[in-house]
Design a protein around this motif. Sequence first.
Motif, PDB file in Angstrom:
ATOM      1  N   GLU A  16       0.835  -1.207   0.000  1.00 55.00           N
ATOM      2  CA  GLU A  16       0.000   0.000   0.000  1.00 55.00           C
ATOM      3  C   GLU A  16       0.870   1.258   0.000  1.00 55.00           C
ATOM      4  O   GLU A  16       0.565   2.237  -0.688  1.00 55.00           O
ATOM      5  CB  GLU A  16      -0.942  -0.002   1.208  1.00 55.00           C
ATOM      6  N   LYS A  17       1.967   1.224   0.730  1.00 55.36           N
ATOM      7  CA  LYS A  17       2.884   2.372   0.795  1.00 55.36           C
ATOM      8  C   LYS A  17       3.636   2.576  -0.518  1.00 55.36           C
ATOM      9  O   LYS A  17       4.145   3.660  -0.778  1.00 55.36           O
ATOM     10  CB  LYS A  17       3.897   2.180   1.926  1.00 55.36           C
ATOM     11  N   GLN A  18       3.736   1.526  -1.329  1.00 55.69           N
ATOM     12  CA  GLN A  18       4.521   1.588  -2.562  1.00 55.69           C
ATOM     13  C   GLN A  18       3.681   1.891  -3.805  1.00 55.69           C
ATOM     14  O   GLN A  18       4.236   2.088  -4.884  1.00 55.69           O
ATOM     15  CB  GLN A  18       5.260   0.266  -2.774  1.00 55.69           C
ATOM     16  N   LYS A  19       2.353   1.932  -3.669  1.00 57.60           N
ATOM     17  CA  LYS A  19       1.490   2.155  -4.838  1.00 57.60           C
ATOM     18  C   LYS A  19       1.908   3.423  -5.573  1.00 57.60           C
ATOM     19  O   LYS A  19       2.134   4.460  -4.970  1.00 57.60           O
ATOM     20  CB  LYS A  19       0.034   2.255  -4.427  1.00 57.60           C
ATOM     21  N   GLY A  20       2.006   3.290  -6.884  1.00 55.74           N
ATOM     22  CA  GLY A  20       2.374   4.418  -7.724  1.00 55.74           C
ATOM     23  C   GLY A  20       3.854   4.723  -7.753  1.00 55.74           C
ATOM     24  O   GLY A  20       4.288   5.636  -8.446  1.00 55.74           O
ATOM     25  N   ARG A  21       4.634   3.969  -7.015  1.00 52.68           N
ATOM     26  CA  ARG A  21       6.082   4.202  -6.959  1.00 52.68           C
ATOM     27  C   ARG A  21       6.827   3.190  -7.819  1.00 52.68           C
ATOM     28  O   ARG A  21       6.389   2.060  -8.011  1.00 52.68           O
ATOM     29  CB  ARG A  21       6.587   4.090  -5.525  1.00 52.68           C
ATOM     30  N   ARG A 119      15.682  -0.310 -21.668  1.00 53.08           N
ATOM     31  CA  ARG A 119      15.615  -0.640 -20.244  1.00 53.08           C
ATOM     32  C   ARG A 119      14.149  -0.595 -19.846  1.00 53.08           C
ATOM     33  O   ARG A 119      13.311  -0.045 -20.568  1.00 53.08           O
ATOM     34  CB  ARG A 119      16.450   0.308 -19.393  1.00 53.08           C
ATOM     35  N   ALA A 120      13.858  -1.154 -18.692  1.00 49.98           N
ATOM     36  CA  ALA A 120      12.471  -1.185 -18.227  1.00 49.98           C
ATOM     37  C   ALA A 120      12.354  -0.566 -16.844  1.00 49.98           C
ATOM     38  O   ALA A 120      13.268  -0.664 -16.020  1.00 49.98           O
ATOM     39  CB  ALA A 120      11.946  -2.618 -18.203  1.00 49.98           C
ATOM     40  N   ARG A 121      11.208   0.046 -16.641  1.00 51.61           N
ATOM     41  CA  ARG A 121      10.836   0.598 -15.332  1.00 51.61           C
ATOM     42  C   ARG A 121       9.516  -0.040 -14.936  1.00 51.61           C
ATOM     43  O   ARG A 121       8.644  -0.257 -15.777  1.00 51.61           O
ATOM     44  CB  ARG A 121      10.684   2.106 -15.408  1.00 51.61           C
ATOM     45  N   MET A 122       9.404  -0.336 -13.656  1.00 50.94           N
ATOM     46  CA  MET A 122       8.223  -1.017 -13.167  1.00 50.94           C
ATOM     47  C   MET A 122       7.649  -0.254 -11.977  1.00 50.94           C
ATOM     48  O   MET A 122       8.347  -0.013 -10.990  1.00 50.94           O
ATOM     49  CB  MET A 122       8.606  -2.451 -12.763  1.00 50.94           C
ATOM     50  N   LEU A 123       6.380   0.141 -12.083  1.00 51.18           N
ATOM     51  CA  LEU A 123       5.669   0.825 -11.006  1.00 51.18           C
ATOM     52  C   LEU A 123       4.629  -0.114 -10.425  1.00 51.18           C
ATOM     53  O   LEU A 123       4.000  -0.881 -11.155  1.00 51.18           O
ATOM     54  CB  LEU A 123       4.933   2.068 -11.528  1.00 51.18           C
ATOM     55  N   LEU A 124       4.427  -0.023  -9.119  1.00 51.82           N
ATOM     56  CA  LEU A 124       3.357  -0.808  -8.504  1.00 51.82           C
ATOM     57  C   LEU A 124       2.031  -0.112  -8.784  1.00 51.82           C
ATOM     58  O   LEU A 124       1.816   1.026  -8.378  1.00 51.82           O
ATOM     59  CB  LEU A 124       3.580  -0.939  -6.998  1.00 51.82           C
ATOM     60  N   HIS A 125       1.165  -0.785  -9.506  1.00 51.17           N
ATOM     61  CA  HIS A 125      -0.141  -0.237  -9.865  1.00 51.17           C
ATOM     62  C   HIS A 125      -1.182  -0.549  -8.797  1.00 51.17           C
ATOM     63  O   HIS A 125      -1.913   0.325  -8.347  1.00 51.17           O
ATOM     64  CB  HIS A 125      -0.580  -0.781 -11.223  1.00 51.17           C
ATOM     65  N   SER A 126      -1.249  -1.831  -8.389  1.00 51.83           N
ATOM     66  CA  SER A 126      -2.247  -2.212  -7.385  1.00 51.83           C
ATOM     67  C   SER A 126      -1.860  -3.523  -6.710  1.00 51.83           C
ATOM     68  O   SER A 126      -1.051  -4.285  -7.230  1.00 51.83           O
ATOM     69  CB  SER A 126      -3.637  -2.356  -8.027  1.00 51.83           C
ATOM     70  N   ALA A 127      -2.457  -3.740  -5.559  1.00 53.59           N
ATOM     71  CA  ALA A 127      -2.273  -4.993  -4.815  1.00 53.59           C
ATOM     72  C   ALA A 127      -3.553  -5.260  -4.037  1.00 53.59           C
ATOM     73  O   ALA A 127      -4.117  -4.348  -3.433  1.00 53.59           O
ATOM     74  CB  ALA A 127      -1.083  -4.887  -3.874  1.00 53.59           C
ATOM     75  N   VAL A 137      -0.351  -5.974  -9.491  1.00 47.10           N
ATOM     76  CA  VAL A 137      -0.300  -5.505 -10.873  1.00 47.10           C
ATOM     77  C   VAL A 137       0.760  -4.410 -10.963  1.00 47.10           C
ATOM     78  O   VAL A 137       0.731  -3.438 -10.202  1.00 47.10           O
ATOM     79  CB  VAL A 137      -1.666  -4.959 -11.341  1.00 47.10           C
ATOM     80  N   TYR A 138       1.692  -4.614 -11.883  1.00 49.97           N
ATOM     81  CA  TYR A 138       2.746  -3.638 -12.135  1.00 49.97           C
ATOM     82  C   TYR A 138       2.512  -2.966 -13.489  1.00 49.97           C
ATOM     83  O   TYR A 138       2.112  -3.634 -14.447  1.00 49.97           O
ATOM     84  CB  TYR A 138       4.122  -4.305 -12.184  1.00 49.97           C
ATOM     85  N   GLN A 139       2.800  -1.683 -13.560  1.00 45.57           N
ATOM     86  CA  GLN A 139       2.827  -0.970 -14.836  1.00 45.57           C
ATOM     87  C   GLN A 139       4.276  -1.000 -15.308  1.00 45.57           C
ATOM     88  O   GLN A 139       5.167  -0.517 -14.604  1.00 45.57           O
ATOM     89  CB  GLN A 139       2.365   0.472 -14.661  1.00 45.57           C
ATOM     90  N   VAL A 140       4.520  -1.594 -16.460  1.00 47.83           N
ATOM     91  CA  VAL A 140       5.871  -1.740 -16.983  1.00 47.83           C
ATOM     92  C   VAL A 140       6.018  -0.881 -18.241  1.00 47.83           C
ATOM     93  O   VAL A 140       5.167  -0.923 -19.134  1.00 47.83           O
ATOM     94  CB  VAL A 140       6.199  -3.207 -17.312  1.00 47.83           C
ATOM     95  N   THR A 141       7.104  -0.138 -18.287  1.00 49.99           N
ATOM     96  CA  THR A 141       7.438   0.674 -19.464  1.00 49.99           C
ATOM     97  C   THR A 141       8.840   0.297 -19.922  1.00 49.99           C
ATOM     98  O   THR A 141       9.786   0.375 -19.139  1.00 49.99           O
ATOM     99  CB  THR A 141       7.396   2.178 -19.113  1.00 49.99           C
ATOM    100  N   VAL A 142       8.952  -0.128 -21.171  1.00 48.59           N
ATOM    101  CA  VAL A 142      10.254  -0.423 -21.759  1.00 48.59           C
ATOM    102  C   VAL A 142      10.653   0.785 -22.602  1.00 48.59           C
ATOM    103  O   VAL A 142       9.980   1.124 -23.577  1.00 48.59           O
ATOM    104  CB  VAL A 142      10.233  -1.704 -22.618  1.00 48.59           C
TER     105      VAL A 142
END
Length: 162
Positions: A16-21, A119-127, A137-142
């Motif tokens: 929960e603390k990491q959402k969106g990060r 390279r890829a970046r991964m954000l925590l979308h939801s849990a 669910v992670y949002q991944v951007t390559v």
Amino acid sequence: MIVAHDAVGRLLKLLEKQKGREVAAGDWLRIDQQRIDRFAEVTGDIQWIHVDPERATTESPYGTTIAHGFLTLSLIPLLTRSNHPDFFQRNYPGMRYRVNCGLDRVRFLTPVRCGDRIRARMLLHSAEQVADAVKIVYQVTVEVEGSDRPACVCEQIFRVYP
């Protein structure tokens, strides 16, 4: 079962603390013709735009061969280092294993040319808790080095279990 429930609850509080990060950002990886050719051989996708550098130089709008979209997608675990044991221990304390449930909203936005670095970046979308597991669910951007547009964006879905 109480122990499993406690582990799930603790993990949900942490997530929960990491959402969106951002939870992972990998190093740059150069995509060379050898990697493209090996992927083509394994998948049977031998379209000239991927495997014929001479033809691609003259006929492709990109001036060179390009990586398969699915090659880019398949590199996400490597690019995020999300399969490394340290990633698991750091991000899922108290849990024993993770299952890949698939992808949603996959888009290939710009081609990866042979020789490009990605390279890829991964954000925590939801849990959320689902039965005795945590669905994440992670949002991944390559990203493609030097490009304003990403090569690929997607949502990657996992379940982790105590």
